[in-house]
Motif scaffolding. Structure first.
Motif, PDB file in Angstrom:
ATOM      1  N   VAL A 191      53.934  30.028  -3.858  1.00 46.92           N
ATOM      2  CA  VAL A 191      52.911  28.997  -3.702  1.00 46.92           C
ATOM      3  C   VAL A 191      52.289  29.082  -2.311  1.00 46.92           C
ATOM      4  CG1 VAL A 191      52.535  26.510  -3.518  1.00 46.92           C
ATOM      5  CG2 VAL A 191      53.914  27.435  -5.386  1.00 46.92           C
ATOM      6  N   LYS A 192      53.114  29.335  -1.317  1.00 39.63           N
ATOM      7  CA  LYS A 192      52.663  29.330   0.070  1.00 39.63           C
ATOM      8  C   LYS A 192      51.819  30.562   0.412  1.00 39.63           C
ATOM      9  CE  LYS A 192      54.830  28.346   4.545  1.00 39.63           C
ATOM     10  NZ  LYS A 192      56.124  28.228   5.217  1.00 39.63           N
ATOM     11  N   PHE A 193      52.243  31.741  -0.045  1.00 41.35           N
ATOM     12  CA  PHE A 193      51.602  32.987   0.371  1.00 41.35           C
ATOM     13  C   PHE A 193      50.875  33.724  -0.744  1.00 41.35           C
ATOM     14  CE2 PHE A 193      55.329  32.570   3.208  1.00 41.35           C
ATOM     15  CZ  PHE A 193      54.652  32.426   4.399  1.00 41.35           C
ATOM     16  N   GLY A 194      51.117  33.346  -1.986  1.00 42.25           N
ATOM     17  CA  GLY A 194      50.569  34.092  -3.111  1.00 42.25           C
ATOM     18  C   GLY A 194      49.072  33.930  -3.254  1.00 42.25           C
ATOM     19  N   ARG A 195      48.449  34.983  -3.760  1.00 46.62           N
ATOM     20  CA  ARG A 195      47.025  34.940  -4.038  1.00 46.62           C
ATOM     21  C   ARG A 195      46.820  35.425  -5.467  1.00 46.62           C
ATOM     22  NH1 ARG A 195      44.622  38.878   0.167  1.00 46.62           N
ATOM     23  NH2 ARG A 195      46.446  39.986  -0.538  1.00 46.62           N
ATOM     24  N   THR A 196      45.791  34.915  -6.087  1.00 51.57           N
ATOM     25  CA  THR A 196      45.497  35.357  -7.435  1.00 51.57           C
ATOM     26  C   THR A 196      44.827  36.727  -7.388  1.00 51.57           C
ATOM     27  OG1 THR A 196      43.313  34.346  -7.465  1.00 51.57           O
ATOM     28  CG2 THR A 196      45.159  32.970  -8.201  1.00 51.57           C
ATOM     29  N   LYS A 197      44.771  37.373  -8.539  1.00 48.67           N
ATOM     30  CA  LYS A 197      44.139  38.681  -8.624  1.00 48.67           C
ATOM     31  C   LYS A 197      42.664  38.587  -8.246  1.00 48.67           C
ATOM     32  CE  LYS A 197      43.890  42.623 -11.715  1.00 48.67           C
ATOM     33  NZ  LYS A 197      44.276  43.150 -13.027  1.00 48.67           N
ATOM     34  N   ALA A 198      42.015  37.514  -8.661  1.00 46.73           N
ATOM     35  CA  ALA A 198      40.598  37.316  -8.343  1.00 46.73           C
ATOM     36  C   ALA A 198      40.388  37.180  -6.833  1.00 46.73           C
ATOM     37  CB  ALA A 198      40.067  36.095  -9.061  1.00 46.73           C
ATOM     38  N   GLN A 199      41.286  36.465  -6.171  1.00 47.76           N
ATOM     39  CA  GLN A 199      41.172  36.306  -4.714  1.00 47.76           C
ATOM     40  C   GLN A 199      41.345  37.649  -4.012  1.00 47.76           C
ATOM     41  OE1 GLN A 199      44.259  33.367  -4.327  1.00 47.76           O
ATOM     42  NE2 GLN A 199      42.772  31.728  -3.926  1.00 47.76           N
ATOM     43  N   LYS A 200      42.304  38.446  -4.462  1.00 51.62           N
ATOM     44  CA  LYS A 200      42.517  39.757  -3.857  1.00 51.62           C
ATOM     45  C   LYS A 200      41.299  40.657  -4.051  1.00 51.62           C
ATOM     46  CE  LYS A 200      47.513  39.701  -4.561  1.00 51.62           C
ATOM     47  NZ  LYS A 200      48.630  40.312  -5.276  1.00 51.62           N
ATOM     48  N   LYS A 201      40.707  40.606  -5.253  1.00 51.48           N
ATOM     49  CA  LYS A 201      39.533  41.424  -5.543  1.00 51.48           C
ATOM     50  C   LYS A 201      38.350  40.996  -4.681  1.00 51.48           C
ATOM     51  CE  LYS A 201      36.953  43.151  -9.493  1.00 51.48           C
ATOM     52  NZ  LYS A 201      36.759  43.094 -10.930  1.00 51.48           N
ATOM     53  N   LEU A 202      38.165  39.682  -4.518  1.00 59.47           N
ATOM     54  CA  LEU A 202      37.079  39.167  -3.694  1.00 59.47           C
ATOM     55  C   LEU A 202      37.247  39.601  -2.238  1.00 59.47           C
ATOM     56  CD1 LEU A 202      34.582  37.351  -3.279  1.00 59.47           C
ATOM     57  CD2 LEU A 202      36.161  35.446  -2.939  1.00 59.47           C
ATOM     58  N   GLU A 203      38.455  39.486  -1.710  1.00 58.05           N
ATOM     59  CA  GLU A 203      38.707  39.886  -0.326  1.00 58.05           C
ATOM     60  C   GLU A 203      38.487  41.379  -0.131  1.00 58.05           C
ATOM     61  OE1 GLU A 203      42.594  38.496   0.678  1.00 58.05           O
ATOM     62  OE2 GLU A 203      42.015  36.393   0.478  1.00 58.05           O
ATOM     63  N   ALA A 204      38.875  42.187  -1.106  1.00 62.86           N
ATOM     64  CA  ALA A 204      38.656  43.632  -1.012  1.00 62.86           C
ATOM     65  C   ALA A 204      37.165  43.946  -1.018  1.00 62.86           C
ATOM     66  CB  ALA A 204      39.356  44.349  -2.159  1.00 62.86           C
ATOM     67  N   ALA A 205      36.398  43.250  -1.849  1.00 61.03           N
ATOM     68  CA  ALA A 205      34.950  43.466  -1.902  1.00 61.03           C
ATOM     69  C   ALA A 205      34.291  43.049  -0.590  1.00 61.03           C
ATOM     70  CB  ALA A 205      34.354  42.690  -3.066  1.00 61.03           C
ATOM     71  N   GLN A 206      34.729  41.940  -0.028  1.00 53.92           N
ATOM     72  CA  GLN A 206      34.166  41.489   1.249  1.00 53.92           C
ATOM     73  C   GLN A 206      34.483  42.479   2.361  1.00 53.92           C
ATOM     74  OE1 GLN A 206      35.938  37.596   1.470  1.00 53.92           O
ATOM     75  NE2 GLN A 206      34.158  36.592   0.555  1.00 53.92           N
ATOM     76  N   ALA A 207      35.702  43.001   2.382  1.00 57.09           N
ATOM     77  CA  ALA A 207      36.084  43.974   3.406  1.00 57.09           C
ATOM     78  C   ALA A 207      35.285  45.258   3.249  1.00 57.09           C
ATOM     79  CB  ALA A 207      37.578  44.260   3.327  1.00 57.09           C
ATOM     80  N   ASP A 208      35.068  45.682   2.002  1.00 59.30           N
ATOM     81  CA  ASP A 208      34.293  46.897   1.748  1.00 59.30           C
ATOM     82  C   ASP A 208      32.850  46.721   2.203  1.00 59.30           C
ATOM     83  OD1 ASP A 208      34.000  49.536   0.711  1.00 59.30           O
ATOM     84  OD2 ASP A 208      32.975  48.670  -1.034  1.00 59.30           O
ATOM     85  N   LYS A 209      32.265  45.561   1.916  1.00 52.97           N
ATOM     86  CA  LYS A 209      30.887  45.293   2.325  1.00 52.97           C
ATOM     87  C   LYS A 209      30.769  45.263   3.850  1.00 52.97           C
ATOM     88  CE  LYS A 209      27.017  42.237   1.709  1.00 52.97           C
ATOM     89  NZ  LYS A 209      26.605  40.901   1.932  1.00 52.97           N
ATOM     90  N   ALA A 210      31.730  44.640   4.510  1.00 59.49           N
ATOM     91  CA  ALA A 210      31.709  44.579   5.973  1.00 59.49           C
ATOM     92  C   ALA A 210      31.835  45.983   6.565  1.00 59.49           C
ATOM     93  CB  ALA A 210      32.831  43.689   6.471  1.00 59.49           C
ATOM     94  N   ARG A 211      32.684  46.809   5.952  1.00 64.11           N
ATOM     95  CA  ARG A 211      32.869  48.186   6.426  1.00 64.11           C
ATOM     96  C   ARG A 211      31.572  48.974   6.260  1.00 64.11           C
ATOM     97  NH1 ARG A 211      36.390  49.680   2.954  1.00 64.11           N
ATOM     98  NH2 ARG A 211      38.049  48.469   3.894  1.00 64.11           N
ATOM     99  N   GLN A 212      30.886  48.794   5.134  1.00 68.38           N
ATOM    100  CA  GLN A 212      29.628  49.503   4.898  1.00 68.38           C
ATOM    101  C   GLN A 212      28.556  49.053   5.886  1.00 68.38           C
ATOM    102  OE1 GLN A 212      28.667  48.843   0.796  1.00 68.38           O
ATOM    103  NE2 GLN A 212      30.120  50.384   0.057  1.00 68.38           N
TER     104      GLN A 212
END
Length: 56
Positions: free
Chosen positions: A27-48
């Protein structure tokens, strides 16, 4: 009166305690699959964007 094996009782209690701690951490540290996917997309966009600015 029933006879209880104290070793089994101790191990069962330990497993139950670990399960409660794991549930609290999920509950404290877990993230849903959707949250992980969103964060990965944001990181990829920032990198680009950063790569695009380096070339200018």
């Amino acid at each position: 009166m029933t006879v209880v094996n104290l070793n089994k009782f101790r191990k069962a209690k330990g497993r139950a305690d670990k399960r409660v701690e794991a549930d609290n951490n999920a509950v404290k540290f877990g993230r849903t699959k959707a949250q992980k996917k969103l964060e990965a997309a944001q990181a990829d966009k920032a990198r680009q964007e950063l790569d695009g600015k380096e070339r200018e």
